[in-house]
Design a protein around this motif. Structure first.
Motif, PDB file in Angstrom:
ATOM      1  N   UNK A 407       0.817  -1.216   0.000  1.00  0.00           N
ATOM      2  CA  UNK A 407       0.000   0.000   0.000  1.00  0.00           C
ATOM      3  C   UNK A 407       0.850   1.265   0.000  1.00  0.00           C
ATOM      4  N   UNK A 408       2.098   1.148   0.484  1.00  0.00           N
ATOM      5  CA  UNK A 408       3.067   2.254   0.476  1.00  0.00           C
ATOM      6  C   UNK A 408       4.462   1.637   0.570  1.00  0.00           C
ATOM      7  N   UNK A 409       5.509   2.389   0.228  1.00  0.00           N
ATOM      8  CA  UNK A 409       6.845   1.794   0.095  1.00  0.00           C
ATOM      9  C   UNK A 409       7.380   1.096   1.338  1.00  0.00           C
ATOM     10  N   UNK A 410       7.010   1.556   2.528  1.00  0.00           N
ATOM     11  CA  UNK A 410       7.590   1.002   3.747  1.00  0.00           C
ATOM     12  C   UNK A 410       6.670   0.023   4.480  1.00  0.00           C
ATOM     13  N   UNK A 411       5.668  -0.461   3.762  1.00  0.00           N
ATOM     14  CA  UNK A 411       4.833  -1.551   4.292  1.00  0.00           C
ATOM     15  C   UNK A 411       4.937  -2.712   3.307  1.00  0.00           C
ATOM     16  N   UNK A 412       6.037  -3.473   3.399  1.00  0.00           N
ATOM     17  CA  UNK A 412       6.352  -4.454   2.357  1.00  0.00           C
ATOM     18  C   UNK A 412       5.571  -5.754   2.404  1.00  0.00           C
ATOM     19  N   UNK A 413       4.940  -6.063   3.534  1.00  0.00           N
ATOM     20  CA  UNK A 413       4.277  -7.359   3.639  1.00  0.00           C
ATOM     21  C   UNK A 413       3.178  -7.339   4.697  1.00  0.00           C
ATOM     22  N   UNK A 414       2.551  -8.480   4.868  1.00  0.00           N
ATOM     23  CA  UNK A 414       1.409  -8.601   5.789  1.00  0.00           C
ATOM     24  C   UNK A 414       1.807  -8.325   7.233  1.00  0.00           C
ATOM     25  N   UNK A 415       2.992  -8.787   7.639  1.00  0.00           N
ATOM     26  CA  UNK A 415       3.444  -8.575   9.009  1.00  0.00           C
ATOM     27  C   UNK A 415       3.617  -7.085   9.292  1.00  0.00           C
ATOM     28  N   UNK A 416       4.205  -6.357   8.347  1.00  0.00           N
ATOM     29  CA  UNK A 416       4.400  -4.913   8.521  1.00  0.00           C
ATOM     30  C   UNK A 416       3.066  -4.182   8.616  1.00  0.00           C
ATOM     31  N   UNK A 417       2.114  -4.582   7.790  1.00  0.00           N
ATOM     32  CA  UNK A 417       0.785  -3.951   7.814  1.00  0.00           C
ATOM     33  C   UNK A 417       0.116  -4.169   9.166  1.00  0.00           C
ATOM     34  N   UNK A 418       0.251  -5.364   9.710  1.00  0.00           N
ATOM     35  CA  UNK A 418      -0.366  -5.681  10.990  1.00  0.00           C
ATOM     36  C   UNK A 418       0.291  -4.929  12.158  1.00  0.00           C
ATOM     37  N   UNK A 419       1.610  -4.779  12.115  1.00  0.00           N
ATOM     38  CA  UNK A 419       2.335  -4.132  13.217  1.00  0.00           C
ATOM     39  C   UNK A 419       2.411  -2.615  13.067  1.00  0.00           C
ATOM     40  N   UNK A 420       2.112  -2.104  11.888  1.00  0.00           N
ATOM     41  CA  UNK A 420       2.259  -0.672  11.616  1.00  0.00           C
ATOM     42  C   UNK A 420       1.567   0.222  12.651  1.00  0.00           C
ATOM     43  N   UNK A 421       0.292   0.002  12.991  1.00  0.00           N
ATOM     44  CA  UNK A 421      -0.360   0.906  13.963  1.00  0.00           C
ATOM     45  C   UNK A 421       0.358   0.963  15.307  1.00  0.00           C
ATOM     46  N   UNK A 422       0.911  -0.153  15.760  1.00  0.00           N
ATOM     47  CA  UNK A 422       1.597  -0.177  17.062  1.00  0.00           C
ATOM     48  C   UNK A 422       2.988   0.426  16.983  1.00  0.00           C
ATOM     49  N   UNK A 423       3.732   0.108  15.928  1.00  0.00           N
ATOM     50  CA  UNK A 423       5.113   0.572  15.837  1.00  0.00           C
ATOM     51  C   UNK A 423       5.235   2.004  15.320  1.00  0.00           C
ATOM     52  N   UNK A 424       4.219   2.496  14.632  1.00  0.00           N
ATOM     53  CA  UNK A 424       4.318   3.847  14.085  1.00  0.00           C
ATOM     54  C   UNK A 424       4.440   4.908  15.180  1.00  0.00           C
ATOM     55  N   UNK A 425       3.981   4.607  16.382  1.00  0.00           N
ATOM     56  CA  UNK A 425       4.150   5.547  17.492  1.00  0.00           C
ATOM     57  C   UNK A 425       5.627   5.823  17.776  1.00  0.00           C
ATOM     58  N   UNK A 426       6.514   4.902  17.423  1.00  0.00           N
ATOM     59  CA  UNK A 426       7.954   5.117  17.583  1.00  0.00           C
ATOM     60  C   UNK A 426       8.464   6.267  16.705  1.00  0.00           C
ATOM     61  N   UNK A 427       7.705   6.631  15.668  1.00  0.00           N
ATOM     62  CA  UNK A 427       8.128   7.732  14.796  1.00  0.00           C
ATOM     63  C   UNK A 427       8.083   9.062  15.556  1.00  0.00           C
ATOM     64  N   UNK A 428       7.451   9.069  16.708  1.00  0.00           N
ATOM     65  CA  UNK A 428       7.443  10.249  17.569  1.00  0.00           C
ATOM     66  C   UNK A 428       8.429  10.128  18.717  1.00  0.00           C
ATOM     67  N   UNK A 429       9.438   9.249  18.538  1.00  0.00           N
ATOM     68  CA  UNK A 429      10.470   9.044  19.557  1.00  0.00           C
ATOM     69  C   UNK A 429      11.846   9.014  18.875  1.00  0.00           C
ATOM     70  N   UNK A 430      12.875   8.681  19.631  1.00  0.00           N
ATOM     71  CA  UNK A 430      14.216   8.558  19.057  1.00  0.00           C
ATOM     72  C   UNK A 430      14.542   7.109  18.672  1.00  0.00           C
ATOM     73  N   UNK A 431      13.496   6.325  18.401  1.00  0.00           N
ATOM     74  CA  UNK A 431      13.655   4.920  18.025  1.00  0.00           C
ATOM     75  C   UNK A 431      13.301   4.736  16.551  1.00  0.00           C
ATOM     76  N   UNK A 432      14.130   3.976  15.846  1.00  0.00           N
ATOM     77  CA  UNK A 432      13.886   3.658  14.442  1.00  0.00           C
ATOM     78  C   UNK A 432      12.930   2.477  14.313  1.00  0.00           C
TER      79      UNK A 432
END
Length: 554
Positions: A407-432
C-alpha cells in the motif's frame, strides 16, 4: 444286560456324531484364522474333559466309542463357547455372510448396539441391525453433506451428522469495489472522470496463459495466472474518458518517501496529467477540477488514523462538495478491519496525520469511513458531498485479507501492515522502525537502547533516501516472526522508554500528533501500566463503536 447298555450307548453316540457334523458345517465358514486358533485352544480344554469321560466309560465302551461320545458331547459346549467368543469380534464381511445361525443373529444385534453411539438420531432410526444396513446410512450421510451456498457471503456449508464430521466453509474470492464493475461502469458512460489513486488501486484477474513446448510430440499446455492491472489502465482499456489522475502521498506509482514532496507531472504510460495531493496542495483547487463530471477514489487503507490516505479522502470529499461533483469511492477490505483500539484524537491536536475524533485503529473500510465523514458532517462548514460507495463482494470484516501489493513503500508485507499501527508511534520518539532496512515496521531499535543479540544498521534504500540513524548500529527487537496482533500494542513502546539511556530525549513533538493526545506520553512517563492506560480508553472506544454502527457496510 451289559450288551444292551453297550448297544444303546453306541446309538446315542451316532446321534451326537450327526449333530456335531451339522454344527461344524455351519460354523466352519464363519471362522477367521484368529478364531480358528481360539477354537483350537478351546478344543484343548475340551480334550481334558473328554479324558475324564472316557475314563468313566471304559467299563462299558470301547475306546473308539467312548471318544465319539465325548467328542459329540463336548462339541456342543465348544459351539456355545465359540458363539460367545465370536459375538464382539465379527468383522463386517463375516457379519454379511453369516445369516442362518440363530446365534449369529444375536451377534448382529449386539453389533448394532455397539455401533449406535456413533450415529446421529436420524441415522440411528434408519439403521438396520446388520452390516448391510450401514451402507444405507453411509449413502444417507452423503446426501446430508451436500453443501448449501449462502447467497450474500458465498460460503459453502457442509452440514454433517453428529458422528465427528465437521462443518466445512469454502470462501469465495473477495471482489473489491474496483472489481465490482456492474455497480459503477454504467455511471461512467459519456462522463469525464477524475481519479484519486496510486499503485494500490489495482484490479486482479485470472487469464488463461498458453505454455509452448519445444518437443512437437507434446501438446501445448495452458494454465491460469493472476494478472494485476492499474485501475487507470483498466478504465482506459474500457474506453472510459479519464481526464486527470490525483496522486496522494508517495505519488501515483508509489515511489516517493514518506513525507517527500511530490510534484505535478504526467504519467509516462497513459500521458494523463498527474496532480499531487501532498505538500501544499492537499485539497484540489477548483481550477484543477474543471471539466470533471465524476470523481473516483480508489486507495488501499490499512485502518490506522495516521495513515494519510483517509486524510486525502477528507479533502477530496470537501472539494467535491464545494464544486458539486459526485464522488464514487471504490471500497477495499481493511487488513486490520476487526480492530478498534487506542486513544481518541482530541480536537486540539488535529493534523494531517489525524483529522477526526476517532481511535488510533478505527476498524472500518475506507468506504465506510467516507460515510462517517459525510454523516458526522466533519467537512468544513458541515458540508456534505454527493457520495456513492461501491462495496466489496464476498467480504466480511473478520476475514483474513492479505494485500496483493504494497500500500506504500515502507509496508512491504502482511506482518508490517499488521504491526504498523503499534510501531508507528515510535516515529514520535528517538527509536527507528527499520526504515532503511528490508524489515520496515517489523523491527525497532536505536543506538540508545541496551546492546543485545539483535541489531541493524539503516542505509538508504527504496522508500528511505535518508533513514533515521543512517549507517549507525541500532539495538532493539526483531518482531518479524511474532503472531499477528489483534490490538494496539503498547508493550514495545513502554519497554523501549524504560530501557533508553536518556528518558528526557525519548519523545519528540511528533508523538502527540500521532497519539492524538498528550495523555499517552504523560502516562508512560509517569509509569502507568498498560492495563491502566487501556482502562482510560474504554469510554471513548465505547462511544465511538456506537457511532460507527450507523456507517458499517460489512
Amino acid at each position: 444286560m451289559k450288551y444292551i447298555i453297550k448297544s444303546c450307548l453306541v446309538v446315542v453316540g451316532l446321534l451326537f456324531v450327526l449333530a456335531s457334523c451339522g454344527n461344524s458345517k455351519n460354523l466352519t465358514p464363519a471362522f477367521s484364522k484368529g478364531e480358528g486358533d481360539e477354537e483350537g485352544r478351546n478344543a484343548k480344554q475340551v480334550g481334558n474333559i473328554n479324558d475324564g469321560i472316557v475314563k468313566n466309560l471304559t467299563q462299558t465302551l470301547s475306546k473308539e466309542e467312548g471318544d465319539e461320545v465325548t467328542n459329540n458331547e463336548k462339541q456342543k459346549n465348544v459351539n456355545d463357547e465359540n458363539a460367545k467368543i465370536l459375538s464382539p469380534t465379527l468383522s463386517k464381511e463375516e457379519g454379511d455372510e453369516v445369516t442362518n445361525n440363530e446365534k449369529q443373529k444375536n451377534v448382529n444385534d449386539e453389533n448394532a448396539k455397539i455401533l449406535s453411539p456413533t450415529l446421529s438420531k436420524e441415522e440411528g432410526d434408519e439403521a438396520e441391525k446388520n452390516a448391510g444396513g450401514l451402507k444405507n446410512i453411509k449413502d444417507e450421510n452423503t446426501k446430508n453433506l451436500t453443501p448449501t451456498l449462502s447467497k450474500g457471503e458465498g460460503d459453502e456449508v457442509a452440514k454433517s451428522a453428529e458422528r465427528g464430521l465437521k462443518k466445512k466453509i469454502l470462501q469465495k474470492k473477495i471482489i473489491t469495489g474496483a472489481e465490482n464493475y456492474n455497480a459503477y461502469l454504467p455511471l461512467f458512460r459519456d462522463k469525464k472522470i477524475g481519479i484519486v489513486t496510486n499503485q494500490s488501486g489495482i484490479i486482479t484477474s485470472q487469464i488463461l496463459e498458453t505454455i509452448y513446448v519445444q518437443d512437437p510430440r507434446q501438446k501445448t499446455k495452458t494454465k491460469l495466472t493472476e494478472k494485476i492491472t492499474s485501475i487507470v489502465d483498466n478504465l482506459i482499456s474500457r474506453n472510459i474518458n479519464v481526464q486527470k489522475i490525483f496522486a496522494p502521498e508517495h505519488g501515483f506509482r508509489g515511489t516517493a518517501d514518506a513525507g517527500e514532496h511530490v510534484v505535478d507531472g504526467k504519467d509516462t504510460k497513459t500521458g494523463l496529467p498527474i496532480i499531487s495531493l501532498y505538500g501544499n496542495n492537499k485539497k484540489p483547487k477548483s481550477e484543477q477540477l474543471e471539466g470533471i463530471d465524476i470523481m473516483v477514489f480508489d486507495l488501499q487503507d490499512v485502518g490506522a488514523r495516521f495513515y494519510t490516505y483517509i486524510s486525502s479522502l477528507h479533502y477530496i470529499m470537501e472539494a467535491c462538495a464545494e464544486n458539486n461533483i459526485p464522488l464514487i469511492v471504490l471500497d477495499r477490505p481493511n487488513p486490520n478491519g476487526a480492530i478498534v483500539d487506542g486513544p481518541i484524537l482530541e480536537k486540539e491536536y488535529i493534523s494531517f496525520v489525524g483529522m477526526h475524533p476517532i481511535p488510533l485503529l478505527h476498524g472500518m473500510t475506507i468506504g465506510e469511513y467516507a460515510q462517517m465523514i459525510n454523516g458526522e458532517k466533519w467537512l468544513k462548514d458541515g458540508v456534505q458531498c454527493d457520495l456513492k460507495v461501491i462495496p466489496c463482494l464476498n467480504y466480511k470484516r473478520e476475514m483474513h485479507y492479505n494485500l496483493p501489493v504494497k500500500p506504500s513503500p515502507n509496508l512491504p508485507n502482511e506482518q508490517a501492515v499488521n504491526l504498523y499501527p503499534s510501531l508507528c508511534l515510535f516515529e514520535g520518539t528517538n527509536v527507528s522502525v527499520g526504515r532503511g532496512t528490508e524489515k520496515q515496521f517489523q523491527i525497532y531499535g536505536s543506538p540508545f537502547l541496551p546492546k543485545s543479540d539483535f541489531s541493524f544498521t539503516p542505509i538508504p534504500n527504496f522508500g528511505a533516501k535518508e533513514p533515521v540513524y543512517k549507517d549507525q548500529t541500532c539495538y532493539g527487537e526483531d518482531l518479524t516472526s511474532i503472531a499477528k496482533v489483534n490490538q494496539l500494542e503498547l508493550k514495545w513502546l513502554i519497554k523501549a522508554y524504560n530501557s533508553t539511556s536518556d528518558k528526557s530525549k525519548f519523545f519528540n513533538d511528533f508523538f502527540i500528533k500521532l497519539a492524538g493526545t498528550k495523555k499517552l506520553q504523560q502516562q508512560i512517563e509517569n509509569g502507568i501500566s498498560e492495563i491502566e492506560i487501556r482502562k482510560y480508553w474504554e469510554k471513548g472506544l465505547k462511544d465511538f463503536k456506537e457511532m460507527r454502527k450507523k456507517y458499517l457496510i460489512y
